[in-house]
Design a protein around this motif. Structure first.
Motif, PDB file in Angstrom:
ATOM      1  N   LYS A  77     104.324  37.814  10.022  1.00 30.41           N
ATOM      2  CA  LYS A  77     105.404  38.091  10.929  1.00 30.41           C
ATOM      3  C   LYS A  77     105.043  37.710  12.305  1.00 30.41           C
ATOM      4  N   ALA A  78     103.766  38.300  12.743  1.00 30.59           N
ATOM      5  CA  ALA A  78     103.372  37.934  13.932  1.00 30.59           C
ATOM      6  C   ALA A  78     102.972  36.466  14.103  1.00 30.59           C
ATOM      7  N   MET A  83     103.846  41.716  23.165  1.00 30.70           N
ATOM      8  CA  MET A  83     104.058  42.686  21.791  1.00 30.70           C
ATOM      9  C   MET A  83     102.765  43.267  21.726  1.00 30.70           C
ATOM     10  N   GLY A  84     101.735  42.825  21.977  1.00 27.39           N
ATOM     11  CA  GLY A  84     100.432  43.230  21.630  1.00 27.39           C
ATOM     12  C   GLY A  84      99.784  42.491  20.527  1.00 27.39           C
ATOM     13  N   ILE A  85     100.163  41.142  20.283  1.00 30.39           N
ATOM     14  CA  ILE A  85      99.562  40.201  19.518  1.00 30.39           C
ATOM     15  C   ILE A  85      98.606  39.574  19.850  1.00 30.39           C
ATOM     16  N   ASN A  86      97.385  39.365  19.156  1.00 36.81           N
ATOM     17  CA  ASN A  86      96.380  38.625  19.818  1.00 36.81           C
ATOM     18  C   ASN A  86      96.583  37.301  19.116  1.00 36.81           C
ATOM     19  N   ALA A  90     104.914  37.020  22.491  1.00 33.70           N
ATOM     20  CA  ALA A  90     104.128  37.569  21.400  1.00 33.70           C
ATOM     21  C   ALA A  90     102.965  38.425  22.066  1.00 33.70           C
ATOM     22  N   ARG A 113     104.782  33.862  12.831  1.00 28.84           N
ATOM     23  CA  ARG A 113     105.914  33.353  13.148  1.00 28.84           C
ATOM     24  C   ARG A 113     106.481  33.560  14.744  1.00 28.84           C
ATOM     25  N   ALA A 114     106.247  34.691  15.269  1.00 28.60           N
ATOM     26  CA  ALA A 114     106.269  35.177  16.508  1.00 28.60           C
ATOM     27  C   ALA A 114     105.649  34.360  17.304  1.00 28.60           C
ATOM     28  N   LYS A 166     102.798  42.182   8.199  1.00 33.80           N
ATOM     29  CA  LYS A 166     102.722  42.207   9.551  1.00 33.80           C
ATOM     30  C   LYS A 166     102.322  41.014  10.335  1.00 33.80           C
ATOM     31  N   VAL A 167     100.965  40.558   9.713  1.00 34.39           N
ATOM     32  CA  VAL A 167     100.178  39.479  10.472  1.00 34.39           C
ATOM     33  C   VAL A 167     100.836  38.206  10.238  1.00 34.39           C
TER      34      VAL A 167
END
Lengths: 290, 236
Positions: A164-165, A179-182, A176, A167-168, A161-162
């Motif tokens: 992929k995040a 999406m809630g990604i820090n 990103a 890459r996002a 998950k991390v």
């Protein structure tokens, strides 16, 4: 010939491990971290001191180098680059160059200008005969380490998950965030991984070429940067291919053409590649849909 | 009716440019509310401010009675609202499925398959293209992916920024049908649109923005028949 090829792949593997740090940081933060080469040097010194002064066994010394460099990478990012997140890329670039000189001069103060002879971690292991060529243990370790790192990083960025995040974030920080990604954490993590890898590369490099100085990291750093651009900056497999090709070209040029001209040939090849493929060998030519 | 989102006296600046000048509006539970206006009126800026990407210099934003001004941008989504940004902004190098997974980034992994199935029910095309890179999708499919991705966080309030932009009329109809279906299924919608005709026809209420200020408000129907709105946004 075969021996040169294996040495080339081995040197190229070290370049590839360093190039990963450049390419990942560029992919995420869109900046060229020119201080990356000097993190290699710090890794070299930390492992050197751990073995020579603290008497630690080699594997522990390597872990210590990885730990110190990882922390160093995070701290450098926080202090020097994070405040410039909204600044122009030129300001960040100059800061990175400044950070590079800062690290070199700090090393000069701490460890002095005299070259240190890096201990051979594999002195009890004989060079191996392989198809008539003698291959040093460090060459094999470099190649294997590179393969493991590549596979691990590929799995990390495609399966977790991390990852992929990550890459996002490298594609679109704003989206990103939505999406809630820090994003800040992701950038720190990238610097941490890149710097940890630089430490490993530093140990391998100093074992293969056992002279350690405050400027030890600059030339391999520049060459690994070249390798990253050569392979297509931002691309993980590109860093691997670019690094290995660069290593082979360098060793073959040194062996068959001229050791003085080897570096010129390496950079010459880069220029030629960039003329025909401006985004590097595996660089993405992104088409945007409107 | 409960108020889901309440913005009061928002002032937003881009450097020294005063983009939003005291905007106040409300969105009630179960409503479709739309912000319409010309280019540069401040619609997207307002939405991005609510979504946490921009900080207002003044004013307050309350979501379900709780101020979200101090909430870090990446934590806004876990409060229960999702923003589907202008220009779709799908992750082109990630597969359709990975894009959807990113939409559910803040949610526990065990709940993702169920939500994924629900999103695929709304957008069967996405299921067909599950493993394709998002960058290879058509514009309409990318819009569906962007909406599906926002839905993956199971938002109670969904904000859509120009979902019809650059799409063929038949796709615009389809997108608006989906928005209405989502609303019927219980999601409150805040919609920003340049296609005022379409937006007003599905909206319960609407606000008209002009150069950073709200100049008119009313039900969708009223504004569709309002002379000044017809002249400015509906071509007479």
């Amino acid at each position: 010939m075969l021996a040169h090829l294996i040495n080339g792949i081995s040197l190229g593997s070290i370049y590839a491990i360093i190039a990963l740090g450049y390419t990942m940081v560029y992919g995420i933060a869109k900046m060229l971290n020119f201080a990356h080469g000097d993190v290699i040097m710090v890794g070299g010194y930390v492992s050197f001191c751990s073995m020579m002064y603290l008497g630690l066994p080699a594997p522990v010394a390597i872990l210590a180098a990885v730990f110190v460099c990882t922390v160093l990478g995070i701290v450098v990012e926080r202090l020097a680059y994070k405040p410039l997140r909204a600044a122009t890329s030129l300001a960040v670039l100059i800061t990175a160059i400044g950070m590079s000189y800062f690290l070199q001069n700090a090393a000069l103060l701490i460890w002095g200008a005299n070259p240190k002879a890096f201990p051979n971690m594999f002195k009890n292991i004989e060079a191996i005969e392989f198809a008539g060529a003698r291959v040093s243990p460090v060459a094999i370790v470099s190649i294997v380490a590179n393969l493991i790192i590549m596979i691990a990083l590929t799995l990390f960025t495609t399966r977790t998950k991390v990852g992929k995040a990550m890459r996002a974030v490298s594609e679109d920080k704003g989206a990103a965030t939505l999406m809630g990604i820090n994003v800040n954490f992701t950038i720190s993590l990238t610097f941490a991984i890149g710097s940890g890898l630089a430490a490993i590369a530093g140990v391998l490099l100093c074992t293969a070429y056992p002279t350690l100085m405050p400027t030890t990291g600059s030339m391999p750093g520049i060459k690994a940067f070249t390798a990253a651009v050569f392979g297509g900056i931002g691309s993980i497999p590109g860093a691997m291919i670019g690094g290995i090709l660069l290593g082979i070209i360098e060793i073959l040029a040194r062996a068959y053409i001229s050791s003085e001209l080897a570096d010129a040939i390496v950079f010459g090849v880069l220029i030629v590649v960039l003329i025909f493929r401006p985004t590097g060998l595996l660089g993405k030519q992104v088409h945007e849909k409107v | 009716m409960n108020t889901v989102l309440k913005c009061e006296n928002l002032h937003v600046y881009y450097g020294s440019i005063h983009a939003i000048k005291g905007v106040s509006f409300e969105v009630g539970e179960g409503e479709i509310v739309t912000l319409i206006g010309a280019n540069g009126a401040g619609k997207s800026t307002t939405l991005n401010t609510v979504g946490g990407l921009l900080r207002p210099r003044e004013g307050m934003i309350e979501f379900e009675g709780k101020s979200i001004l101090g909430v870090a941008p990446h934590k806004v989504v876990s409060e229960g609202m999702a923003l589907c940004p202008e220009g779709r902004r799908v992750f082109a190098q990630l597969s359709v499925k990975e894009n959807l997974e990113m939409g559910a980034y803040t949610r526990p992994a065990s709940e993702i398959p169920e939500t994924l199935e629900k999103v695929y029910e709304h957008f069967p095309r996405l299921k067909e293209r599950e493993n394709q890179m998002a960058g290879t999708l058509s514009g309409g499919e990318q819009q569906m992916l962007a909406m599906g991705r926002a839905l993956m966080s199971k938002p109670r309030l969904m904000m859509l920024d120009e979902p019809s932009m650059g799409l063929a009329p038949i796709l615009v109809d389809q997108i608006f049908e989906i928005i209405q279906a989502l609303n019927k299924a219980g999601t409150t919608i805040l919609l920003v649109e340049q296609n005022a005709q379409m937006a007003l026809s599905i909206a319960d209420r609407a606000y008209v923005l002009e150069t950073g200020r709200i100049v008119n408000t009313g039900t969708g129907k009223d504004l569709l028949n309002d002379d000044s709105v017809r002249k400015a946004y509906l071509g007479g």
